[in-house]
Design an enzyme around this catalytic site. Structure first.
Site, PDB file in Angstrom:
ATOM      1  N   ASP A  27       0.824  -1.207   0.000  1.00 14.47           N
ATOM      2  CA  ASP A  27       0.000   0.000   0.000  1.00 14.47           C
ATOM      3  C   ASP A  27       0.860   1.260   0.000  1.00 14.47           C
ATOM      4  OD1 ASP A  27      -2.007  -1.841   0.326  1.00 14.47           O
ATOM      5  OD2 ASP A  27      -2.767  -1.033   2.215  1.00 14.47           O
ATOM      6  N   ASP A  28       0.312   2.318  -0.568  1.00 12.02           N
ATOM      7  CA  ASP A  28       0.778   3.706  -0.410  1.00 12.02           C
ATOM      8  C   ASP A  28       1.753   4.217  -1.466  1.00 12.02           C
ATOM      9  OD1 ASP A  28      -0.771   3.609   1.833  1.00 12.02           O
ATOM     10  OD2 ASP A  28       0.842   3.972   3.270  1.00 12.02           O
ATOM     11  N   HIS A  85      -6.054   3.088  -4.185  1.00 15.15           N
ATOM     12  CA  HIS A  85      -5.942   3.369  -2.747  1.00 15.15           C
ATOM     13  C   HIS A  85      -6.329   4.820  -2.469  1.00 15.15           C
ATOM     14  CE1 HIS A  85      -4.719   1.844   1.114  1.00 15.15           C
ATOM     15  NE2 HIS A  85      -3.687   2.668   1.274  1.00 15.15           N
ATOM     16  N   HIS A 124      -5.098   9.378  -0.239  1.00 17.98           N
ATOM     17  CA  HIS A 124      -5.013   8.535   0.973  1.00 17.98           C
ATOM     18  C   HIS A 124      -6.064   8.965   1.999  1.00 17.98           C
ATOM     19  CE1 HIS A 124      -3.067   6.155   4.237  1.00 17.98           C
ATOM     20  NE2 HIS A 124      -2.722   5.384   3.204  1.00 17.98           N
ATOM     21  N   HIS A 142       3.793  -2.130   3.207  1.00 17.31           N
ATOM     22  CA  HIS A 142       3.727  -0.768   2.678  1.00 17.31           C
ATOM     23  C   HIS A 142       5.032  -0.391   1.979  1.00 17.31           C
ATOM     24  CE1 HIS A 142       0.607  -0.796   5.781  1.00 17.31           C
ATOM     25  NE2 HIS A 142       0.037   0.196   5.110  1.00 17.31           N
TER      26      HIS A 142
END
Length: 216
Positions: free
Chosen positions: A36-37, A87, A91, A183
């Site tokens: 993620d991210d 995503h 965020h 992440h």
């Protein structure tokens, strides 16, 4: 007690069974790594090279703003045949964001993704922080998004959790079909450098393969 679960309780998966928590396998030992991210130049290329060493595929839940800032890094993910998930663009925390604003942010990320790829995969979405309201999720599902959660949380984001603990959480709780959250983020990079090669080696030795998410 931590304010989150390392292993997602079965009760939670039953209460929210419209989300994807794991992909149980009958005849194969498969693990689904998710990141993620990203994408960011300081971390994502290292992740890609590490996965390549183990012939591992993964799924990257990308922040739209990072895709816009680092299109070449995003292209590297695609070129190596990993899967992409949405995503949100900024965020967003769904619990702190109105439905209309949240859905606009998701769509903005979707448009950014499609600036760089013409491939029509199923639409995967993971809510930042795992926080999303019923109204938000219902709207996304109606728009053909598959909401992907997880059954193993590495806790790499937690400053009170060491890299060794992250590794032990993953080894203890992972089974075939597990979706694991990591992440590709600067704040987690020290832990990721320790954890990722070790889990790839550990589970590869046990006969597992690492695949990107695929919903039939």
């Amino acid at each position: 007690m931590k304010p989150y679960f390392i292993k997602t309780p079965k009760l939670l998966t039953k209460l929210f069974n419209e989300y994807v928590w794991s992909l149980p396998q009958e005849n194969a030992q498969v693990i689904y790594l998710t990141f993620d991210d990203g994408p960011i130049p300081e971390v994502t290329p290292w992740v890609l090279e590490t996965l390549k060493k183990f012939q591992a595929q993964a799924t990257f839940f990308c922040v739209g703003d990072n895709i816009a800032k680092h299109p070449k890094i995003f292209r590297q993910i695609l070129d190596k045949n990993h899967r992409i998930g949405n995503h949100t663009f900024h965020h967003k925390n769904g619990w702190k964001t109105g439905a209309a604003t949240y859905l606009e942010d998701v769509e903005k990320c979707n448009l950014e993704i499609h600036k760089h790829t013409t491939t029509n995969h199923k639409k995967f979405f993971r809510p930042p922080y795992g926080k999303i309201t019923k109204k938000q999720s219902n709207s996304l599902i109606k728009n053909n998004y598959n909401i992907i959660m997880w059954d193993v949380l590495s806790a790499d984001f937690d400053p009170n959790v060491s890299a060794e603990q992250c590794l032990s959480y993953i080894i203890k709780h992972t089974q075939s079909g597990s979706i694991i959250v990591l992440h590709d983020h600067l704040k987690t990079f020290d832990k990721l450098q320790f954890v990722l090669p070790r889990i790839l080696h550990y589970f590869s030795e046990k006969g597992y393969s690492f695949k990107s998410l695929d919903l039939h």
